[in-house]
Design a protein around this motif. Structure first.
Motif, PDB file in Angstrom:
ATOM      1  N   ASN A   1     -47.860  39.209  17.672  1.00 14.67           N
ATOM      2  CA  ASN A   1     -48.505  38.743  18.897  1.00 14.67           C
ATOM      3  C   ASN A   1     -47.568  38.698  20.093  1.00 14.67           C
ATOM      4  OD1 ASN A   1     -47.112  36.532  17.664  1.00 14.67           O
ATOM      5  ND2 ASN A   1     -48.312  35.074  18.861  1.00 14.67           N
TER       6      ASN A   1
ATOM      7  N   LEU B   1     -45.437  34.390  14.165  1.00 18.05           N
ATOM      8  CA  LEU B   1     -46.777  33.942  13.791  1.00 18.05           C
ATOM      9  C   LEU B   1     -47.146  34.487  12.415  1.00 18.05           C
ATOM     10  CD1 LEU B   1     -49.448  32.546  14.612  1.00 18.05           C
ATOM     11  CD2 LEU B   1     -50.166  34.747  15.590  1.00 18.05           C
TER      12      LEU B   1
ATOM     13  N   ASN C   1     -40.088  23.985  18.418  1.00 17.39           N
ATOM     14  CA  ASN C   1     -40.900  25.186  18.605  1.00 17.39           C
ATOM     15  C   ASN C   1     -40.405  25.903  19.849  1.00 17.39           C
ATOM     16  OD1 ASN C   1     -43.334  26.702  19.844  1.00 17.39           O
ATOM     17  ND2 ASN C   1     -44.015  26.303  17.755  1.00 17.39           N
TER      18      ASN C   1
ATOM     19  N   THR D   1     -41.844  27.678  21.950  1.00 21.96           N
ATOM     20  CA  THR D   1     -42.770  27.792  23.082  1.00 21.96           C
ATOM     21  C   THR D   1     -42.895  26.495  23.857  1.00 21.96           C
ATOM     22  OG1 THR D   1     -44.774  27.124  21.878  1.00 21.96           O
ATOM     23  CG2 THR D   1     -44.113  29.441  21.724  1.00 21.96           C
TER      24      THR D   1
ATOM     25  N   GLU E   1     -48.782  31.773  20.328  1.00 20.97           N
ATOM     26  CA  GLU E   1     -48.903  31.142  19.009  1.00 20.97           C
ATOM     27  C   GLU E   1     -47.685  31.436  18.146  1.00 20.97           C
ATOM     28  OE1 GLU E   1     -53.129  30.857  17.289  1.00 20.97           O
ATOM     29  OE2 GLU E   1     -53.115  32.787  18.340  1.00 20.97           O
TER      30      GLU E   1
END
Length: 237
Positions: free
Chosen positions: A29, A194, A211, A213, A224
């Protein structure tokens, strides 16, 4: 085919390594869909993203470039997988042999060379707005590697050729870094793509913390995946 073995990568193998990574992340992704939205129109350009970064980071003394190598019927080496392990913290600095280490000169030279390369041969598969999104995101999450997490063997990248997947090559490349971390008495860490969380937990990463992000203004916000996983040593050096 013979048994797959691990060894250090050679600079001359970087083009093949880049193609392995392009194929492995084709539908990812982030590296596939977001960064390379035109990959199906220009499939021969996708490896340029990986190649230019590899030609710079290959000269970083903290990095270990590993390849999983098989032999074809003619006895020629075939790269089945690639792992990029980086030693973070003071332990990484100790890997530098001396301030006169030629790699300290080669890396900045290749930074300039690859900028020229990108200008001469831009990747038509990339979205130019998103091509450096990973680099722009680092300041928002790299502070996680601090305190007790500062010393780490970090799995920067892991890729297995699609026709070699399912043969435990990824686990073998991952195990190399976990064993290095255990020997050094430090943690091992990885940002999981992901759908790969289960793979890393099966390999031995026991804690999910952070994380890539997260963080106000992080350009990766909304992407994601990107959970960060850790494995702590059982012994001290």
């Amino acid at each position: 085919m013979s048994e797959v073995v691990l060894r250090d990568a050679r600079y001359s193998e970087l083009p093949e390594i880049a193609r392995v990574m392009a194929k492995a992340f084709w539908e990812d992704n982030l590296f596939g869909q977001l960064i390379h939205p035109h990959r199906n129109e220009y499939p021969d350009d996708v490896h340029l993203y990986w190649l230019r970064r590899a030609r710079v980071n290959f000269w970083d003394y903290r990095w270990r470039w590993l390849v999983a190598v098989d032999k074809d019927q003619s006895g020629r080496d075939v790269i089945a997988g690639i792992a990029q392990w980086t030693r973070l913290g003071d332990g990484g600095k100790k890997l530098e042999r001396s301030y006169l280490d030629p790699r300290n000169l080669l890396k900045p030279l290749f930074v300039v060379a690859m900028k020229i390369h990108a200008w001469l041969w831009p990747s038509r598969a990339c979205d130019p707005v998103q091509e450096d999104i990973v680099e722009r995101s680092y300041p928002y999450f790299d502070t996680i590697w601090s305190g007790k997490r500062a010393e780490s063997w970090y799995l920067e990248g892991l890729a297995v050729r699609p026709d070699f997947q399912g043969k435990n090559i990824g686990r073998k490349l991952t195990r190399w870094g976990l064993e290095q971390a255990e020997t050094d008495g430090v943690c091992a860490s990885v940002v999981s793509a992901l759908g790969k969380d289960g793979f890393y937990t099966k390999c031995g990463f026991e804690e999910q913390y952070g994380n890539a992000t997260h963080g106000d203004g992080n350009p990766l916000a909304g992407v994601e995946g990107a959970n960060i996983y850790w494995k702590w040593p059982k012994t001290n050096p």
